[in-house]
Motif scaffolding. Sequence first.
Motif, PDB file in Angstrom:
ATOM      1  N   ALA A  81       0.812  -1.215   0.000  1.00  0.00           N
ATOM      2  CA  ALA A  81       0.000   0.000   0.000  1.00  0.00           C
ATOM      3  C   ALA A  81       0.847   1.267   0.000  1.00  0.00           C
ATOM      4  N   GLY A  82       2.082   1.178   0.499  1.00  0.00           N
ATOM      5  CA  GLY A  82       2.956   2.346   0.541  1.00  0.00           C
ATOM      6  C   GLY A  82       3.726   2.548  -0.743  1.00  0.00           C
ATOM      7  N   GLY A  83       4.598   3.530  -0.708  1.00  0.00           N
ATOM      8  CA  GLY A  83       5.340   3.883  -1.910  1.00  0.00           C
ATOM      9  C   GLY A  83       6.636   3.125  -2.099  1.00  0.00           C
ATOM     10  N   GLU A  84       7.070   2.312  -1.109  1.00  0.00           N
ATOM     11  CA  GLU A  84       8.321   1.565  -1.216  1.00  0.00           C
ATOM     12  C   GLU A  84       8.211   0.265  -0.449  1.00  0.00           C
ATOM     13  N   VAL A  85       9.027  -0.706  -0.819  1.00  0.00           N
ATOM     14  CA  VAL A  85       9.167  -1.902  -0.001  1.00  0.00           C
ATOM     15  C   VAL A  85      10.106  -1.585   1.161  1.00  0.00           C
ATOM     16  N   LEU A  86      10.020  -2.362   2.227  1.00  0.00           N
ATOM     17  CA  LEU A  86      10.856  -2.169   3.420  1.00  0.00           C
ATOM     18  C   LEU A  86      10.777  -0.725   3.901  1.00  0.00           C
ATOM     19  N   GLY A  87       9.548  -0.255   4.109  1.00  0.00           N
ATOM     20  CA  GLY A  87       9.302   1.137   4.465  1.00  0.00           C
ATOM     21  C   GLY A  87      10.137   1.684   5.609  1.00  0.00           C
ATOM     22  N   ILE A 109       6.117  -6.075  -8.617  1.00  0.00           N
ATOM     23  CA  ILE A 109       5.923  -5.223  -7.447  1.00  0.00           C
ATOM     24  C   ILE A 109       4.835  -4.203  -7.752  1.00  0.00           C
ATOM     25  N   ARG A 110       3.799  -4.200  -6.959  1.00  0.00           N
ATOM     26  CA  ARG A 110       2.699  -3.245  -7.106  1.00  0.00           C
ATOM     27  C   ARG A 110       2.706  -2.315  -5.901  1.00  0.00           C
ATOM     28  N   LEU A 111       3.313  -1.136  -6.047  1.00  0.00           N
ATOM     29  CA  LEU A 111       3.364  -0.164  -4.966  1.00  0.00           C
ATOM     30  C   LEU A 111       2.137   0.742  -5.007  1.00  0.00           C
ATOM     31  N   ASN A 112       1.869   1.407  -3.893  1.00  0.00           N
ATOM     32  CA  ASN A 112       0.692   2.284  -3.773  1.00  0.00           C
ATOM     33  C   ASN A 112      -0.579   1.554  -4.196  1.00  0.00           C
ATOM     34  N   THR A 113      -0.637   0.286  -3.820  1.00  0.00           N
ATOM     35  CA  THR A 113      -1.754  -0.572  -4.207  1.00  0.00           C
ATOM     36  C   THR A 113      -2.261  -1.304  -2.974  1.00  0.00           C
ATOM     37  N   SER A 114      -3.554  -1.248  -2.744  1.00  0.00           N
ATOM     38  CA  SER A 114      -4.156  -1.904  -1.582  1.00  0.00           C
ATOM     39  C   SER A 114      -5.015  -3.080  -2.017  1.00  0.00           C
ATOM     40  N   TYR A 162      -8.779  -8.572  -5.568  1.00  0.00           N
ATOM     41  CA  TYR A 162      -9.139  -7.282  -6.149  1.00  0.00           C
ATOM     42  C   TYR A 162      -8.309  -6.177  -5.513  1.00  0.00           C
ATOM     43  N   THR A 163      -7.722  -5.331  -6.358  1.00  0.00           N
ATOM     44  CA  THR A 163      -6.988  -4.157  -5.894  1.00  0.00           C
ATOM     45  C   THR A 163      -7.773  -2.870  -6.156  1.00  0.00           C
ATOM     46  N   SER A 164      -8.909  -3.009  -6.784  1.00  0.00           N
ATOM     47  CA  SER A 164      -9.882  -1.926  -6.948  1.00  0.00           C
ATOM     48  C   SER A 164     -11.211  -2.614  -7.229  1.00  0.00           C
ATOM     49  N   ASP A 165     -12.219  -1.832  -7.554  1.00  0.00           N
ATOM     50  CA  ASP A 165     -13.527  -2.432  -7.823  1.00  0.00           C
ATOM     51  C   ASP A 165     -13.498  -3.328  -9.056  1.00  0.00           C
ATOM     52  N   THR A 166     -12.591  -3.035  -9.990  1.00  0.00           N
ATOM     53  CA  THR A 166     -12.576  -3.794 -11.254  1.00  0.00           C
ATOM     54  C   THR A 166     -11.252  -4.508 -11.522  1.00  0.00           C
ATOM     55  N   GLU A 167     -10.150  -4.042 -10.941  1.00  0.00           N
ATOM     56  CA  GLU A 167      -8.847  -4.645 -11.225  1.00  0.00           C
ATOM     57  C   GLU A 167      -8.563  -5.773 -10.247  1.00  0.00           C
TER      58      GLU A 167
END
Length: 461
Positions: A208-214, A235-240, A250-255
């Motif tokens: 969910a954050g902008g980097e790994v190993l925050g 790696i999918r950053l900034n992704t919940s 699901y990482t969004s309603d459709t993706e």
Amino acid sequence: MDTNLPVTSQPRIVIVGCGFAGLRLAKDLADAPVQVVVIDRNNYHNFQPLLYQVATGALEADNIAYPIRKIFAGQHNFFYRMADVQRIDPGSNTVITNIGDIRYDHLVLATGSLTNFFGLESIERNAMQIKSIPNALNLRSFLFQNFEKALLKEDPAARQALMNVVVVGGGPTGVEICGSLAEMRKDVLPKDYPELDLKQMEIYLVEAGGEVLGPMSKQSQQKARKYLEDMNIHIRLNTSAKRFEDCKLYTSDTEFIRTENVIWAAGVNGADVPGLPEAVVARNKRINVDHVNRVQGTTNIYAIGDVANMVTDEMPRGYPMLAPVAIQQAEQLADNFKRFMRGEAMKPFHYTNKGSMAIVGRNRAVVDLPGEKHFGGFLGWLTWLFVHLMTLVGFRNKIVTFVDWATSYLSSDKALRLIIRPYKRSDFKDDKGKANAEHFNATPQYNPTPPAIQEPVKTQA
């Protein structure tokens, strides 16, 4: 029920939990004029940082566990009871357990942490977690069972879902398990499953954050990310992660990412204990403590390790939930108990940061040391191996783990691809219809104190 603990004139210190904090505190009180009673639902200490290696077949479970009674053999002021703590009663200085009530003069809560699913019930029901040895064994069985199922699938999409793995959470646990899975995909699985095209197996790291190993340095973050990308990890950053159902994360309603294997490593809560005033329990279930780890508003109850929320000017959100913090708090509290017995004032806790590290794979690791010193690669990998090997409890565990690591390094193989106890993922719910995967699908590592829960009323395949 009588717990048969001897009654003496010495004050009794009851420690709930035998993780890093509880173990160190009990050992450091060996020469103190007190009776030490440890309560834990498991009869072993679990070295959690290597759980991912059990899950991926690099180590066997007994390499990272050690019997509590054997650890303390010869410590004459030590007593252990295998029990579930149901609640505490501060008014009567009593711990209520499933084997009977245990009186205390001083109580120390070292219950650790539980997985935090952030209210995402579909993920809590269906994702795998890695907080305990049962978790790790379940995950190992589940992964290899799905490869066996993939051999039988004619539909490419169904086969792909059984092979793909998504790890949610880009902290050390998520990074380490991604690296281990990538090495399995490269060196192990093609030998075991020549009928499958392992090039189709995709490994995703969702953060969910902008980097790994925050929490680590920018240098280590960038180096770890490059290692992961070189190992063909997406790696999918900034992704919940939003929900997990029908073989889709699901990482969004459709993706979504098509997968049957979601490993949740995204967050933890403190393992608080019923019976404390609600005012002392923070939103993340950690227990608010003062500068000597005493629970706020109490005189003889303490909390150390992951469950303790000590807020300072330097740490306005509390100290990080790390093993070094837990160990240092235990050492300080043991010293403070001895000072208290001598009639001296307790000293406040101050954390000494000795550095942090994470391993990504073979010859790939990152290390941050105090003083803005950073290194990685082969030297970082050796440093990580040495520190973790020396921290393991028991001479036998150190030797067997070293031999297993050396064999794996020389042969590029992991021998423990065993489905000893087949795992069937189940959607258990309590009588209110809420997910209880934390208790039914798993056994938390440090927390010996789950609230009383009902038997599952419905089981779905």
